[in-house]
Scaffold this motif. Sequence first.
Motif, PDB file in Angstrom:
ATOM      1  N   HIS A  46       5.975  -1.026  -2.361  1.00  0.00           N
ATOM      2  CA  HIS A  46       5.325   0.286  -2.318  1.00  0.00           C
ATOM      3  C   HIS A  46       6.233   1.352  -1.700  1.00  0.00           C
ATOM      4  CE1 HIS A  46       1.578  -1.901  -3.296  1.00  0.00           C
ATOM      5  NE2 HIS A  46       1.376  -0.792  -3.969  1.00  0.00           N
ATOM      6  N   VAL A 102       8.646  13.568   1.374  1.00  0.00           N
ATOM      7  CA  VAL A 102       8.296  12.709   2.507  1.00  0.00           C
ATOM      8  C   VAL A 102       8.171  11.257   2.058  1.00  0.00           C
ATOM      9  CG1 VAL A 102       7.149  14.398   3.999  1.00  0.00           C
ATOM     10  CG2 VAL A 102       5.832  13.267   2.194  1.00  0.00           C
ATOM     11  N   HIS A 112      -3.352   0.036   8.411  1.00  0.00           N
ATOM     12  CA  HIS A 112      -4.815   0.270   8.491  1.00  0.00           C
ATOM     13  C   HIS A 112      -5.292   0.488   9.921  1.00  0.00           C
ATOM     14  CE1 HIS A 112      -4.730  -0.921   4.316  1.00  0.00           C
ATOM     15  NE2 HIS A 112      -4.278  -2.121   4.656  1.00  0.00           N
ATOM     16  N   HIS A 113      -4.396   0.879  10.824  1.00  0.00           N
ATOM     17  CA  HIS A 113      -4.800   1.191  12.203  1.00  0.00           C
ATOM     18  C   HIS A 113      -4.758   2.706  12.458  1.00  0.00           C
ATOM     19  CE1 HIS A 113      -4.456  -2.980  14.145  1.00  0.00           C
ATOM     20  NE2 HIS A 113      -4.159  -3.147  12.872  1.00  0.00           N
ATOM     21  N   GLY A 114      -4.452   3.460  11.428  1.00  0.00           N
ATOM     22  CA  GLY A 114      -4.410   4.914  11.591  1.00  0.00           C
ATOM     23  C   GLY A 114      -3.027   5.472  11.883  1.00  0.00           C
ATOM     24  N   ALA A 117      -1.632   8.024   9.239  1.00  0.00           N
ATOM     25  CA  ALA A 117      -2.215   9.368   9.382  1.00  0.00           C
ATOM     26  C   ALA A 117      -1.569  10.125  10.541  1.00  0.00           C
ATOM     27  CB  ALA A 117      -3.721   9.244   9.580  1.00  0.00           C
ATOM     28  N   GLU A 138       6.535  10.780  -4.026  1.00  0.00           N
ATOM     29  CA  GLU A 138       6.371   9.922  -5.205  1.00  0.00           C
ATOM     30  C   GLU A 138       5.737   8.634  -4.726  1.00  0.00           C
ATOM     31  OE1 GLU A 138       7.062  10.654  -8.354  1.00  0.00           O
ATOM     32  OE2 GLU A 138       7.927  12.604  -7.815  1.00  0.00           O
ATOM     33  N   ASN A 143      -1.252   2.830  -4.690  1.00  0.00           N
ATOM     34  CA  ASN A 143      -1.047   2.941  -3.235  1.00  0.00           C
ATOM     35  C   ASN A 143      -2.182   3.766  -2.608  1.00  0.00           C
ATOM     36  OD1 ASN A 143      -0.076   3.030  -0.648  1.00  0.00           O
ATOM     37  ND2 ASN A 143       2.034   3.448  -1.249  1.00  0.00           N
ATOM     38  N   HIS A 152      -6.333  13.147   3.403  1.00  0.00           N
ATOM     39  CA  HIS A 152      -7.015  13.454   4.670  1.00  0.00           C
ATOM     40  C   HIS A 152      -6.134  14.270   5.628  1.00  0.00           C
ATOM     41  CE1 HIS A 152      -9.651   9.993   3.490  1.00  0.00           C
ATOM     42  NE2 HIS A 152     -10.552  10.803   4.001  1.00  0.00           N
TER      43      HIS A 152
HETATM   44  C1  LIG Z   1       1.057   3.730   3.123  1.00  0.00           C
HETATM   45  C2  LIG Z   1       1.139   3.434   4.622  1.00  0.00           C
HETATM   46  C3  LIG Z   1       2.304   4.215   5.211  1.00  0.00           C
HETATM   47  C4  LIG Z   1      -0.175   3.878   5.271  1.00  0.00           C
HETATM   48  O1  LIG Z   1      -0.077   3.608   6.647  1.00  0.00           O
HETATM   49  P1  LIG Z   1      -1.344   3.072   7.473  1.00  0.00           P
HETATM   50  O2  LIG Z   1      -0.972   3.127   8.903  1.00  0.00           O
HETATM   51  O3  LIG Z   1      -1.799   1.788   6.913  1.00  0.00           O
HETATM   52  O4  LIG Z   1      -2.381   4.219   7.125  1.00  0.00           O
HETATM   53  P2  LIG Z   1      -3.665   4.653   7.955  1.00  0.00           P
HETATM   54  O5  LIG Z   1      -4.243   3.459   8.604  1.00  0.00           O
HETATM   55  O6  LIG Z   1      -3.360   5.844   8.780  1.00  0.00           O
HETATM   56  O7  LIG Z   1      -4.517   5.241   6.774  1.00  0.00           O
HETATM   57  C5  LIG Z   1      -4.911   4.498   5.724  1.00  0.00           C
HETATM   58  C6  LIG Z   1      -6.369   4.324   5.881  1.00  0.00           C
HETATM   59  O8  LIG Z   1      -7.037   5.311   6.658  1.00  0.00           O
HETATM   60  C7  LIG Z   1      -7.877   6.159   5.870  1.00  0.00           C
HETATM   61  N1  LIG Z   1      -7.627   7.486   6.404  1.00  0.00           N
HETATM   62  C8  LIG Z   1      -6.420   8.040   6.701  1.00  0.00           C
HETATM   63  N2  LIG Z   1      -6.615   9.220   7.311  1.00  0.00           N
HETATM   64  C9  LIG Z   1      -7.964   9.390   7.409  1.00  0.00           C
HETATM   65  C10 LIG Z   1      -8.795  10.413   7.935  1.00  0.00           C
HETATM   66  N3  LIG Z   1      -8.293  11.504   8.519  1.00  0.00           N
HETATM   67  N4  LIG Z   1     -10.134  10.258   7.838  1.00  0.00           N
HETATM   68  C11 LIG Z   1     -10.665   9.163   7.284  1.00  0.00           C
HETATM   69  N5  LIG Z   1      -9.927   8.158   6.774  1.00  0.00           N
HETATM   70  C12 LIG Z   1      -8.603   8.282   6.829  1.00  0.00           C
HETATM   71  C13 LIG Z   1      -7.552   5.817   4.533  1.00  0.00           C
HETATM   72  O9  LIG Z   1      -8.616   5.933   3.648  1.00  0.00           O
HETATM   73  C14 LIG Z   1      -7.094   4.372   4.654  1.00  0.00           C
HETATM   74  O10 LIG Z   1      -8.137   3.424   4.806  1.00  0.00           O
HETATM   75  P3  LIG Z   1      -7.829   1.849   5.027  1.00  0.00           P
HETATM   76  O11 LIG Z   1      -7.811   1.612   6.510  1.00  0.00           O
HETATM   77  O12 LIG Z   1      -8.940   1.160   4.379  1.00  0.00           O
HETATM   78  O13 LIG Z   1      -6.479   1.557   4.421  1.00  0.00           O
HETATM   79  C15 LIG Z   1       1.318   1.904   4.884  1.00  0.00           C
HETATM   80  O14 LIG Z   1       0.266   1.221   4.272  1.00  0.00           O
HETATM   81  C16 LIG Z   1       2.640   1.371   4.367  1.00  0.00           C
HETATM   82  O15 LIG Z   1       3.642   1.409   5.065  1.00  0.00           O
HETATM   83  N6  LIG Z   1       2.652   0.858   3.127  1.00  0.00           N
HETATM   84  C17 LIG Z   1       3.869   0.300   2.554  1.00  0.00           C
HETATM   85  C18 LIG Z   1       4.939   1.347   2.308  1.00  0.00           C
HETATM   86  C19 LIG Z   1       4.406   2.498   1.511  1.00  0.00           C
HETATM   87  O16 LIG Z   1       3.520   2.370   0.682  1.00  0.00           O
HETATM   88  N7  LIG Z   1       4.988   3.681   1.736  1.00  0.00           N
HETATM   89  C20 LIG Z   1       4.606   4.880   1.043  1.00  0.00           C
HETATM   90  C21 LIG Z   1       5.669   5.313   0.104  1.00  0.00           C
HETATM   91  S1  LIG Z   1       5.909   7.077   0.293  1.00  0.00           S
END
Ligand SMILES: CC(C)(COP(=O)(O)OP(=O)(O)OC[C@H]1O[C@@H](n2cnc3c(N)ncnc32)[C@H](O)[C@@H]1OP(=O)(O)O)[C@@H](O)C(=O)NCCC(=O)NCCS
Length: 182
Positions: A46, A102, A112-114, A117, A138, A143, A152
């Motif tokens: 991803h 970005v 999934h711990h925030g 965000a 991109e 994802n 959000h």
């Molecule tokens: C994509 C990625 C960076 C997200 O990081 P994360 O720390 O897991 O994301 P968060 O926990 O902050 O946010 C995702 C979740 O919060 C929710 N969310 C985020 N901000 C929110 C807000 N302000 N209010 C409510 N929900 C929110 C999302 O719906 C999502 O729900 P989930 O817990 O069921 O997944 C991470 O999953 C990752 O590193 N993935 C692999 C690499 C990748 O995909 N990089 C992106 C390429 S650009």
Amino acid sequence: MFDPKTFHVTETLHDGSVVELRAQKPEDRKAIIAEMEHASPDTLYHRFFAVKRHLSEKEQHYFFDVDFVNHVVLIAVTKANGAEKILGGARYVVTEPGKAEVAFTVVDAFQHHGLGAVLMHHIAAVARDAGITELVAEVLADNVSMIAVFEHSGMITTARRDGATVHVTMRYPAAAGLTSRI
Ligand SMILES: CC(C)(COP(=O)(O)OP(=O)(O)OC[C@H]1O[C@@H](n2cnc3c(N)ncnc32)[C@H](O)[C@@H]1OP(=O)(O)O)[C@@H](O)C(=O)NCCC(=O)NCCS
């Protein structure tokens, strides 16, 4: 003017974890490469659109020798017994004046711990302070987490699907709620 190279904040995630966000330093290279070697195929796919576990010399130069003007990297760490552990990071790369791409990674155990965000909030605030008006990304279409973080973020977000990828464009709202806590 604020220098992104000096960025440093402490944040509490929604699970109560305390994390530090700071500018990436050259000496983080080894720990980040080690995290990459242990990341799940899903996370690597991803992030890089391929299961990429190793970086060439040229790629290491790109990812680690950043100038904090056209390329800014913030990393998130936790501290245990005085030692830092890398939890993730966010970067922007200026692609044309006022516009930057970005990209994010959060280590598997901390997804999934925030943290995504929180990283988004700060990288967007730093970019805005540096005069960026538009962020793009991109993202693979499946994802859900990354797209949800963008949606959000408080930015005006539009997404255009192109096959397996989604091109996301984000603009700052007029009365920007993205107050930097620097
Ligand atoms: C994509 C990625 C960076 C997200 O990081 P994360 O720390 O897991 O994301 P968060 O926990 O902050 O946010 C995702 C979740 O919060 C929710 N969310 C985020 N901000 C929110 C807000 N302000 N209010 C409510 N929900 C929110 C999302 O719906 C999502 O729900 P989930 O817990 O069921 O997944 C991470 O999953 C990752 O590193 N993935 C692999 C690499 C990748 O995909 N990089 C992106 C390429 S650009």
